[in-house]
Design a protein around this motif. Sequence first.
Motif, PDB file in Angstrom:
ATOM      1  N   LEU A  20       0.827  -1.211   0.000  1.00 46.38           N
ATOM      2  CA  LEU A  20       0.000   0.000   0.000  1.00 46.38           C
ATOM      3  C   LEU A  20       0.858   1.256   0.000  1.00 46.38           C
ATOM      4  N   ASP A  21       1.981   1.212   0.702  1.00 43.34           N
ATOM      5  CA  ASP A  21       2.890   2.359   0.713  1.00 43.34           C
ATOM      6  C   ASP A  21       3.447   2.620  -0.685  1.00 43.34           C
ATOM      7  N   LEU A  22       3.829   1.556  -1.369  1.00 44.29           N
ATOM      8  CA  LEU A  22       4.331   1.711  -2.739  1.00 44.29           C
ATOM      9  C   LEU A  22       3.240   2.231  -3.665  1.00 44.29           C
ATOM     10  N   GLU A  23       2.025   1.728  -3.532  1.00 43.05           N
ATOM     11  CA  GLU A  23       0.920   2.192  -4.380  1.00 43.05           C
ATOM     12  C   GLU A  23       0.627   3.663  -4.143  1.00 43.05           C
ATOM     13  N   ARG A  24       0.715   4.089  -2.894  1.00 41.32           N
ATOM     14  CA  ARG A  24       0.473   5.510  -2.596  1.00 41.32           C
ATOM     15  C   ARG A  24       1.565   6.388  -3.198  1.00 41.32           C
ATOM     16  N   ARG A  25       2.810   5.962  -3.089  1.00 37.82           N
ATOM     17  CA  ARG A  25       3.913   6.737  -3.659  1.00 37.82           C
ATOM     18  C   ARG A  25       3.807   6.816  -5.179  1.00 37.82           C
ATOM     19  N   ILE A  26       3.467   5.710  -5.808  1.00 37.43           N
ATOM     20  CA  ILE A  26       3.331   5.711  -7.265  1.00 37.43           C
ATOM     21  C   ILE A  26       2.160   6.589  -7.688  1.00 37.43           C
ATOM     22  N   GLY A  27       1.052   6.528  -6.954  1.00 36.28           N
ATOM     23  CA  GLY A  27      -0.106   7.339  -7.293  1.00 36.28           C
ATOM     24  C   GLY A  27       0.161   8.827  -7.229  1.00 36.28           C
ATOM     25  N   SER A  28       1.063   9.246  -6.362  1.00 33.96           N
ATOM     26  CA  SER A  28       1.353  10.677  -6.227  1.00 33.96           C
ATOM     27  C   SER A  28       2.148  11.233  -7.405  1.00 33.96           C
TER      28      SER A  28
END
Length: 614
Positions: free
Chosen positions: A313-321
């Motif tokens: 989830l942390d990686l998905e949030r960083r990529i989404g930004s």
Amino acid sequence: MDLSDKQQQPLSLAKCARQRCNEWIFRDVPSDINIEVSGGTFSLHKFPLVSRSGRIRKLVAEHRDSDISRVELLNLPGGAEAFELAAKFCYGINFEITSMNVAQLCCVSDYLEMTEEFSKDNLGSRAEEYLESIVCKNLEMCVEVLQQCENLLPLADELRVVSRCIDAIASKACAEQIASSFSRLEYSSSGRLHMNRQAKSEGDWWIEDLSVLRVDLYQKVITAMKCRGVRPESIGASLVNYAQKELTKKSSLWNPSSQAKVDLLSGSNGHEKLVVETIVSLLPIEKLAVPITFLFGLLRSAVMLDCTISCRLDLERRIGSQLDIATLDDLLIPSFRHAGDTLFDVDTVHRILVNFSQQDDSEDDMDDASVFESDSPHSPSQSALFKVAKLVDNYLAEIAPDANLKLPKFMVIADVLPMHARTVHDGLYRAIDIYLKAHQNLSELDRKKLSKLIDFQKLSQEAGAHAAQNERLPLQSIVQVLYFEQIRLRNSLSCSYGDDDPKPTHQSWRISSGALSAAMSPRDNYASLRRENRELKLELARLRMRLNDLEKEHVCMKRDMEKSNSRKFMSSFSKKIGKLSFFGHSSSRGSSSPSKHSHRTDSKVIERTCASTE
């Protein structure tokens, strides 16, 4: 190296140490004590040992009556090699303390209690002095000591050997970075001091050195560097370099098309999983500190290795930004589940898109002063939306032929972005057409649901012409396409009037303006309304000035009319008097015009009046 090799390694080291011991031990005096360490036996003498080692002195003192001749030292840190160095020191034989053995000497001196309490300038104080005065002043030597500490934990940690080396590395890296920044300062032509961005930074030479550390010690070093204020870009570069060395041994972690993933899934991936989770926990919070391709590589590895949910989830949030700088290849994350699943991991991409949309909404919810300050119709968030919308359309077209891709998953990806993200729906129409072609068994109701995602008014002329003849679309959608094509043709004909008829041109402008407004985000709509409001205010001011001019002209005209009306009244009054008959009316036939006699009489009267006046 298999398990048998690992078990034989301490035995071979002990044998080599025992052989070397026979070279420097006293040969003319027979040994009176045997020390067993890690399966090896050292034949030594009690007196040199008890004079330096408090632990051996206590063991000998406890068995004084039985005259002990054999001592086993269990769990001695560093094994036989470290004990050999300690024994040499007890016998007064010189050897060199280096970064490769100072950690062992610190630990073995603590185990054997070789402190100042039992002998002056003992091994413990000698090792500590070398560690403080030599090792902690050099970053490379600190890294070498940390490598040696990997097999000496937890004692090396308790003796603060690890913490002192880590603090020294962090301080040294920070100082090198500051010195590098000062070296890049230069004066501009105007005499101002500025940073030369093009000059290569030489303060990150330590990145390669840290890549040899074990993951737990590497984590402690990077955490200390963050606390010291090392640049996020340098931290990110170190993480990328470390991941490439630790993870690219398995090519399928970074290459989604690799066929080795089946073998990888069947084996033990505890180390790779720990590395991925550690690197994710160390990522800087700043955007662009690491390349987005690297983030996608970590996410692909995290999915395949089944890392923790918080890690993914942390990686998905960083990529989404920062999704607007991603490419189609980045989004094509292979699915590592059962055989009946989709070819690509659609659920992960959907969560990334949700993160991007929520991030965009959070920016829109900021205070008006900061959000609506710019009047530009293409703000960075709006351009990011356009890029991501195009990326999503290409992604949909890529996954559409998958036979296992269900309609709800396809629709949730297509509908995750806001309405104003797409100014043109050609890409979405193309993806839906590919899906309809690959899934011909869809019901009419499902086709209608899918077609409702398309705004046929936003299709280009070529796409509209294709949709009008597309038999895969529902009949209702084809009718909508034909209707909007008719409106478009009517508007184009209206625009052809030019300056001869301004009404159609104005109508066409209003239609195009409405379409543009529908494609804008709420922020840009607000900015557009502000511009229109200013234009209306200017137009109203011009109308007021024109009204004042008209009022002034009206007053002047009224005065002129009053003067002209008085002259016209006298002339009309005299004409009316001339038409009156002071002598009565004649017959009705002659009443329409005065007689010649009356004209002569009037002229005579006027002549007499003029004469009397004279």
